[in-house]
Design a protein around this motif. Structure first.
Motif, PDB file in Angstrom:
ATOM      1  N   THR A  45       0.841  -1.194   0.000  1.00 34.97           N
ATOM      2  CA  THR A  45       0.000   0.000   0.000  1.00 34.97           C
ATOM      3  C   THR A  45       0.874   1.242   0.000  1.00 34.97           C
ATOM      4  N   ASN A  46       0.565   2.172  -0.891  1.00 39.79           N
ATOM      5  CA  ASN A  46       1.262   3.451  -0.913  1.00 39.79           C
ATOM      6  C   ASN A  46       0.570   4.362   0.094  1.00 39.79           C
ATOM      7  N   TYR A  49      -0.715   8.400   0.116  1.00 38.82           N
ATOM      8  CA  TYR A  49      -2.008   8.931  -0.307  1.00 38.82           C
ATOM      9  C   TYR A  49      -2.963   9.159   0.864  1.00 38.82           C
ATOM     10  N   LYS A  53      -5.333   5.850   0.539  1.00 39.42           N
ATOM     11  CA  LYS A  53      -4.292   4.859   0.296  1.00 39.42           C
ATOM     12  C   LYS A  53      -4.826   3.510  -0.172  1.00 39.42           C
ATOM     13  N   ASP A  55      -6.931   2.959  -2.350  1.00 40.28           N
ATOM     14  CA  ASP A  55      -7.039   3.019  -3.813  1.00 40.28           C
ATOM     15  C   ASP A  55      -5.681   2.811  -4.475  1.00 40.28           C
ATOM     16  N   HIS A  56      -4.631   2.770  -3.682  1.00 46.00           N
ATOM     17  CA  HIS A  56      -3.264   2.628  -4.183  1.00 46.00           C
ATOM     18  C   HIS A  56      -2.581   1.443  -3.509  1.00 46.00           C
ATOM     19  N   CYS A  76      -0.619  -4.297 -10.385  1.00 48.18           N
ATOM     20  CA  CYS A  76      -0.764  -2.890 -10.776  1.00 48.18           C
ATOM     21  C   CYS A  76      -0.603  -2.723 -12.289  1.00 48.18           C
TER      22      CYS A  76
END
Length: 144
Positions: A45-46, A49, A53, A55-56, A76
């Motif tokens: 997870t990034n 954001y 996060k 969503d990433h 991804c």
């Protein structure tokens, strides 16, 4: 890629990856979180954001190569559509490192040093509530 001088073998998961300097820069700049979600699977997870996060977050598969756990594939779009490895795989190798990678490889495998019974007994046998390892291995159930 760095290799051992005598054997030419790769020593780290990072050395097994093919990534761009841009991907490595993004790994350095962004915050990442790692969650082992199953055998050979890690959710990357990034966290940069913030509240967006989730969503990433992407699942990265882990495989063994030359005795090392290595990020093998990511769901991804960048990993699917480009020839080089994505930042999620690079982040897992660089930031998560062997501890997180090996946790995914060993996920669900009870081991004696974690307290799971291999000889018919466990330290939790005298307790009403089973230890996590006995419960997850299906050896004991939670009380009603």
């Amino acid at each position: 890629m760095a290799t051992t001088s005598r054997t030419g073998e790769k020593r780290t998961a990072v050395e097994h990856l093919d990534y761009t300097s841009r991907a490595l820069d993004r790994v350095r700049w962004e915050a990442h979180e790692f969650t082992v979600i199953g055998p050979h699977q890690i959710r990357v997870t990034n966290a940069s954001y913030g509240y967006l996060k989730e969503d990433h977050a992407y699942t990265v598969g882990v495989e063994m190569r030359d005795g090392l756990a290595v990020p093998a594939e990511c769901e991804c779009p960048a990993d699917i559509h480009h020839d080089t490895d994505c930042k999620h795989r690079v982040a897992l190798a660089v930031v998560g490192g062997p501890t997180v990678l090996n946790a995914a490889v060993n996920f669900g495998r009870p081991t004696p040093d974690r307290g799971v019974a291999t000889d018919g007994g466990c330290e939790c046998d005298g307790s009403e509530i089973p230890c996590f390892d006995c419960y997850s291995a299906g050896r004991r159930e939670l009380p009603e």
